[in-house]
Write a protein that holds these residues in place. Sequence first.
Motif, mmCIF file in Angstrom:
data_model
loop_
_atom_site.group_PDB
_atom_site.id
_atom_site.type_symbol
_atom_site.label_atom_id
_atom_site.label_comp_id
_atom_site.label_asym_id
_atom_site.label_seq_id
_atom_site.Cartn_x
_atom_site.Cartn_y
_atom_site.Cartn_z
ATOM 1 N N TYR A 1 0.847 -1.198 0.000
ATOM 2 C CA TYR A 1 0.000 0.000 0.000
ATOM 3 C C TYR A 1 0.885 1.252 0.000
ATOM 4 C CZ TYR A 1 -3.025 3.727 1.733
ATOM 5 O OH TYR A 1 -3.693 4.917 1.893
ATOM 6 N N VAL B 1 0.945 4.079 -2.973
ATOM 7 C CA VAL B 1 0.568 5.485 -2.775
ATOM 8 C C VAL B 1 1.740 6.410 -3.106
ATOM 9 C CG1 VAL B 1 -0.166 7.208 -1.075
ATOM 10 C CG2 VAL B 1 -1.237 4.958 -1.094
ATOM 11 N N LEU C 1 1.872 6.782 -6.728
ATOM 12 C CA LEU C 1 0.757 7.642 -7.145
ATOM 13 C C LEU C 1 1.112 9.113 -6.955
ATOM 14 C CD1 LEU C 1 -2.072 7.058 -8.253
ATOM 15 C CD2 LEU C 1 -2.928 7.054 -5.917
ATOM 16 N N ALA D 1 1.960 2.236 -9.504
ATOM 17 C CA ALA D 1 1.101 2.397 -8.329
ATOM 18 C C ALA D 1 0.021 1.327 -8.306
ATOM 19 C CB ALA D 1 0.452 3.785 -8.335
ATOM 20 N N LEU E 1 -0.596 -1.666 -5.521
ATOM 21 C CA LEU E 1 -1.852 -1.663 -4.777
ATOM 22 C C LEU E 1 -2.647 -2.952 -5.000
ATOM 23 C CD1 LEU E 1 -2.803 2.074 -5.391
ATOM 24 C CD2 LEU E 1 -2.236 1.054 -3.177
ATOM 25 N N GLU F 1 -9.279 2.841 2.664
ATOM 26 C CA GLU F 1 -8.061 3.523 2.194
ATOM 27 C C GLU F 1 -7.481 2.837 0.967
ATOM 28 O OE1 GLU F 1 -6.051 5.416 6.231
ATOM 29 O OE2 GLU F 1 -5.821 3.277 5.833
ATOM 30 N N ALA G 1 -7.331 4.297 -2.905
ATOM 31 C CA ALA G 1 -6.029 4.362 -3.589
ATOM 32 C C ALA G 1 -6.077 3.635 -4.930
ATOM 33 C CB ALA G 1 -4.946 3.768 -2.697
ATOM 34 N N ARG H 1 -7.908 5.828 -7.360
ATOM 35 C CA ARG H 1 -7.066 6.934 -7.848
ATOM 36 C C ARG H 1 -6.011 6.440 -8.845
ATOM 37 N NH1 ARG H 1 -6.576 9.673 -1.863
ATOM 38 N NH2 ARG H 1 -8.575 10.764 -1.919
#
Length: 409
Positions: free
Chosen positions: A166, A170, A173, A181, A185, A212, A216, A219
């Motif tokens: 994670y 991030v 990202l 990313a 993830l 969360e 992520a 995104r």
Amino acid sequence: MQASPIRIPTVTSDTDWDFCFHLSQQSKIPEHQRTDESSPTSGSEESEEDTKAKEKVIDHMSHPREKLAQSQKKIAQLIKGKKNIEANKELIRCVILSRIIFGEEHWKCAQALATLAYGYLTLRGLPAQAKKHAESAKNVLLTWKGTTTSDKEEKQILETLVMLYYTLGVVCLLQNHGREAYFNLQKSERNMKELRESYKGGTCGLQVSEKELTVALGRASLANCRLNLALVYFEKAVDNVIANKGDSTSDLVSLYQEIAQIEQLRRNHEQAIQYLHQAHSICVSLYTEVSPQAAEASALLAKAYAMSGEVQHKDAVGLYFMKSITAYQTTLGPEDYETLTTVEEFCKWLVQNGEKREAYGLLKASLRSQVISYGDCSEKVAETLYNMGKICFAKGELRKAVQLLRKVN
């Protein structure tokens, strides 16, 4: 209000880590003296000397173990008290103590490094340091040659992998590496799924929440222009939040706003407006209509109505822009950046839609505030004077236009 961008410093600025690392090098216990809970004894019989030596080592190790337990307990208290820098220093101490107790190549050391990396990301907003320690944790786990002796240890390793990937995801990202990313993830998501299955419906104490991770992933999908997939992740995150906190929690505001952004990219403007109305309603309900949160929600609604290009939405654009400006002026003041930016955006829309007189009045009213905030020779003030001059020129007021444009120079 928009959050400030996260500063991405160089790895070399990690002075706390460097200091503690050198300290750990000095405090290191020789490999033959380390005790490893997961390693069985090699023989069934021991001499009296071996027993005494082992007791001495165990006694020697009890102090670092106590210190580690104290630091881990202290971290939770510091985070609760929002003392992020102190909490991060304790995380560094946990890495050092884990190295002393278990050795650099043990999974427990990787666990401490992954937690430190997550701390740098979430507590300090320092992605460069977070990546450095996450990569170190990953290397330790990849080279670790031991075996787990219990289900508890296996679950802890899975928790470490969730947090590790994670954090890497991030960080990628934040550094605009969308594909990398999403790859990291996805690994975190797979490990989280495996971990939840191992608990068989029970609760697991993960530091990274499902919400969360899902956000992520949404995104990262958006960064890779996979709009439909991004929408699926965000809708899943909304369902998760509603199930845990209800449909009026502030957690939904940013989610609805991000979904609206995706819908705008998909040219579903009416759908985007509906989501922004939901976000606006929550802000008004939780913070009142005259609040920075409601002001931001109103501004986003105004821009969404404007973006639709529909004639029937013209009044709504003006209504929500004025609500936003009024709320910002009342709560943050007329000289605040958010107030001035919203006025500027509204004026641009007014000019584009032929409302030059109203735009001129708003620009003139904000000019004094801009001078106070940015200085009379600033680029912002020059831009406002230029726009006022253009409006006067378009209205045929040539003398006034020339006077304003001369002030720009």
